[in-house]
Scaffold this active site. Sequence first.
Site, PDB file in Angstrom:
ATOM      1  N   HIS A  47       0.831  -1.201   0.000  1.00 28.90           N
ATOM      2  CA  HIS A  47       0.000   0.000   0.000  1.00 28.90           C
ATOM      3  C   HIS A  47       0.866   1.251   0.000  1.00 28.90           C
ATOM      4  O   HIS A  47       0.584   2.230  -0.700  1.00 28.90           O
ATOM      5  CB  HIS A  47      -0.921  -0.013   1.230  1.00 28.90           C
ATOM      6  CG  HIS A  47      -2.052   0.958   1.146  1.00 28.90           C
ATOM      7  ND1 HIS A  47      -2.034   2.175   1.795  1.00 28.90           N
ATOM      8  CD2 HIS A  47      -3.242   0.902   0.486  1.00 28.90           C
ATOM      9  CE1 HIS A  47      -3.159   2.823   1.545  1.00 28.90           C
ATOM     10  NE2 HIS A  47      -3.917   2.084   0.754  1.00 28.90           N
ATOM     11  N   HIS A  86      -4.765   6.303  -5.760  1.00 29.11           N
ATOM     12  CA  HIS A  86      -5.887   6.938  -5.082  1.00 29.11           C
ATOM     13  C   HIS A  86      -6.426   8.105  -5.901  1.00 29.11           C
ATOM     14  O   HIS A  86      -5.787   8.586  -6.820  1.00 29.11           O
ATOM     15  CB  HIS A  86      -5.479   7.443  -3.693  1.00 29.11           C
ATOM     16  CG  HIS A  86      -5.379   6.365  -2.669  1.00 29.11           C
ATOM     17  ND1 HIS A  86      -4.196   5.747  -2.351  1.00 29.11           N
ATOM     18  CD2 HIS A  86      -6.331   5.777  -1.906  1.00 29.11           C
ATOM     19  CE1 HIS A  86      -4.415   4.837  -1.419  1.00 29.11           C
ATOM     20  NE2 HIS A  86      -5.705   4.829  -1.130  1.00 29.11           N
ATOM     21  N   HIS A 139      -7.377  -1.819  -4.997  1.00 23.80           N
ATOM     22  CA  HIS A 139      -7.541  -2.346  -3.645  1.00 23.80           C
ATOM     23  C   HIS A 139      -8.170  -3.736  -3.661  1.00 23.80           C
ATOM     24  O   HIS A 139      -7.879  -4.562  -2.779  1.00 23.80           O
ATOM     25  CB  HIS A 139      -8.373  -1.382  -2.793  1.00 23.80           C
ATOM     26  CG  HIS A 139      -7.607  -0.178  -2.348  1.00 23.80           C
ATOM     27  ND1 HIS A 139      -7.537   0.962  -3.110  1.00 23.80           N
ATOM     28  CD2 HIS A 139      -6.861   0.048  -1.229  1.00 23.80           C
ATOM     29  CE1 HIS A 139      -6.778   1.852  -2.467  1.00 23.80           C
ATOM     30  NE2 HIS A 139      -6.360   1.335  -1.338  1.00 23.80           N
ATOM     31  N   HIS A 182     -14.397   5.989   3.192  1.00 20.68           N
ATOM     32  CA  HIS A 182     -13.030   5.469   3.141  1.00 20.68           C
ATOM     33  C   HIS A 182     -12.041   6.358   3.879  1.00 20.68           C
ATOM     34  O   HIS A 182     -11.433   5.964   4.875  1.00 20.68           O
ATOM     35  CB  HIS A 182     -12.587   5.273   1.689  1.00 20.68           C
ATOM     36  CG  HIS A 182     -11.129   4.958   1.566  1.00 20.68           C
ATOM     37  ND1 HIS A 182     -10.192   5.907   1.221  1.00 20.68           N
ATOM     38  CD2 HIS A 182     -10.443   3.804   1.770  1.00 20.68           C
ATOM     39  CE1 HIS A 182      -8.997   5.352   1.210  1.00 20.68           C
ATOM     40  NE2 HIS A 182      -9.112   4.080   1.540  1.00 20.68           N
ATOM     41  N   HIS A 236     -10.399   5.962   7.839  1.00 16.44           N
ATOM     42  CA  HIS A 236      -8.952   5.854   8.030  1.00 16.44           C
ATOM     43  C   HIS A 236      -8.510   6.820   9.125  1.00 16.44           C
ATOM     44  O   HIS A 236      -7.741   6.461  10.024  1.00 16.44           O
ATOM     45  CB  HIS A 236      -8.218   6.172   6.717  1.00 16.44           C
ATOM     46  CG  HIS A 236      -7.947   4.971   5.872  1.00 16.44           C
ATOM     47  ND1 HIS A 236      -6.935   4.087   6.151  1.00 16.44           N
ATOM     48  CD2 HIS A 236      -8.550   4.516   4.752  1.00 16.44           C
ATOM     49  CE1 HIS A 236      -6.921   3.123   5.235  1.00 16.44           C
ATOM     50  NE2 HIS A 236      -7.898   3.359   4.370  1.00 16.44           N
ATOM     51  N   PHE A 271      -1.432   7.178   4.637  1.00 15.12           N
ATOM     52  CA  PHE A 271      -1.349   6.186   3.569  1.00 15.12           C
ATOM     53  C   PHE A 271      -0.153   5.246   3.714  1.00 15.12           C
ATOM     54  O   PHE A 271      -0.255   4.064   3.415  1.00 15.12           O
ATOM     55  CB  PHE A 271      -1.262   6.879   2.209  1.00 15.12           C
ATOM     56  CG  PHE A 271      -2.590   7.322   1.665  1.00 15.12           C
ATOM     57  CD1 PHE A 271      -3.762   6.730   2.079  1.00 15.12           C
ATOM     58  CD2 PHE A 271      -2.671   8.346   0.720  1.00 15.12           C
ATOM     59  CE1 PHE A 271      -4.986   7.122   1.584  1.00 15.12           C
ATOM     60  CE2 PHE A 271      -3.891   8.750   0.213  1.00 15.12           C
ATOM     61  CZ  PHE A 271      -5.047   8.141   0.653  1.00 15.12           C
ATOM     62  N   HIS A 301     -11.310  -2.420   3.944  1.00 14.66           N
ATOM     63  CA  HIS A 301     -11.307  -2.425   2.484  1.00 14.66           C
ATOM     64  C   HIS A 301     -12.134  -3.564   1.901  1.00 14.66           C
ATOM     65  O   HIS A 301     -12.575  -3.472   0.747  1.00 14.66           O
ATOM     66  CB  HIS A 301      -9.879  -2.437   1.954  1.00 14.66           C
ATOM     67  CG  HIS A 301      -9.340  -1.050   1.782  1.00 14.66           C
ATOM     68  ND1 HIS A 301      -9.643  -0.273   0.679  1.00 14.66           N
ATOM     69  CD2 HIS A 301      -8.570  -0.284   2.589  1.00 14.66           C
ATOM     70  CE1 HIS A 301      -9.061   0.909   0.807  1.00 14.66           C
ATOM     71  NE2 HIS A 301      -8.413   0.937   1.953  1.00 14.66           N
TER      72      HIS A 301
END
Length: 605
Positions: free
Chosen positions: A185, A205, A214, A337, A341, A358, A371
Amino acid sequence: MEAKRWFHALLFIFIIMVGLFANLVIIKISNVQHSHMRKQNDMNIVQNNQQVSISTPFLWLKNIVSSFASGDWQWDKVPVSKHPDKPHRVVFSPNLSSCHNSTNIWDFDPIHPVAFPVYCCPPKSESNEPVIDFEFPDLSAPLRVRKRAHLPDRDYIAKYARALSIMKSLPYDDPRSFGRQADIHCLYCTGAYNQKYTNEGLSIHRSWFFFPWHRMMIYFHERILASLIDDDTFSLSFWNWDAPEGMLTPEMYFEEPFIDIERSDNHVRRPKVADINYNYVDDFNLKPDEQISKNLAFMYHQMVSGAKKVELFMGCTYKRGTTGFCNGPGTIEVAPHNALHGWVGKDSNPYLENMGSFHSAARDPIFYAHHSNIDRLWGVWKELRNNVPEIIDPDWLDSYFYFHNEKSQLVRIKIRDVLNTTKLGYEYEQIDNPWLNARPKPSMDPAIARHALNTRHNGYLTAQSRDFRPKGRTLDSTITVKVHRPKRQRKTEDEEEVLVVHGIDVKENVYVKFDVYVNAINTSIIGPESTEFAGTYISLPHGRTLLLNQGDVKTKSKSTLKLGISELLNDLQANEEESIWVTLVPRGRTGVHTRVDGIQIEYIA
């Protein structure tokens, strides 16, 4: 003269036969060599080798035929490629030999952001590894079923715990190890790779790559876990945060080996309801049932009213090269999303690690349940639109990425390979989606609201005020503008009216969030549960490429937020209005780092 024409005719036929024979030989050799050529740095130059091999002989013949026709025949008119190692058609893909440092930029105090280096490249360059193309699993095997993470039985938890413990025990140089899985990632999300055949950076992204990439990542992660316990029936579970019973943190993530100490102590605790539109400011007076109602209304907006068109849900069209870059996330990527996070990430950490940044997000096992639900919602959205193919552009379908499989083999996989979960061997437990029945309602009578807005502003905000260029306007406070509608009636029922906040410039790449409202009287007392809520913008700290190599391109692009508002306008009885009032509300003191070029309305057919 007649003999000369016959000679040319016979010579022409002979050339064609030789060309076709040569072409067949090349195809044969190409097919035989296909498996051997996988040992080269990158197989992109041969993934369509039959088509590429055919091209040069046929172009040669084409030139000869053209020369015959023009009377200007020269034997040296054989086409020569300027890049003999480059395919005639290039799609979006990473250059594995380009891995370099990147940076993640974040500070909990957004007024004083800091940058820190990130390095997540593999111990050995993956460009030296043999590459195989993805193959679908045995379709005769029973489908694996991904179930809700908050309702697993003890046998499943024990099985998952054993697999994850083994994965965490593997050395880092093993691509199946948990550390390497997490860094996948980081690699693709902080700009560690350049694109193939260009020095332009790569990120998955904030564009149409978000969902398929993903899906690939968690698919291979799941297959590795299954192989470590020799149980091909094993599957991941999903955190069902879009339904009331699933909005609590699943109990299994309070147990080893699913615990991550880098989580928010204020949020990831019993029995805290998740805030899937987290504003980075906690409302301690909000009751659990009120939070649930807000969540359901927000999900309705992100999945239904605000996601009626592909671009609105999937994100913008991101293609290779400098001119192909885009920065426009879809509804679900923006939130829940991004919001979740940040909600899970440890708020006492300067960079909100792990989930809140990230580069570190996948270090938390809950990342994969989060996810998995994102992946499930992609399928739900497709079902809502009768499974019509979302994108048919070959530049999207043929774009590819690299992952290690359960045998530690490096696999090249295309987006077209992951569009059908059944072909991938798994499906999701069939459950209800209660947000389908949570359509928001106006916070007050729409006619009264419009009259109050027009009276309050007294017309001093003209249509031109929606354009803040050339310098843009900083969101250090709430902004309300009057936005002209180009037309009062959409051409067809399927045409979507879209509110566009364009030229969003996030300084220093820090966390940013602002909400958008239409015809709202008091944005301080309403939220997603009200029709006036048009959408939200969230930017997590991701990364930027360090210019380590001569010629590397540093891409910094302003982003665009597109919000579908057709249903909203209907419910606010504003379809016949010449203009609407739009309010931008910065959240969490982040507006000081955000400038906007303007607001306008567009239409998507």
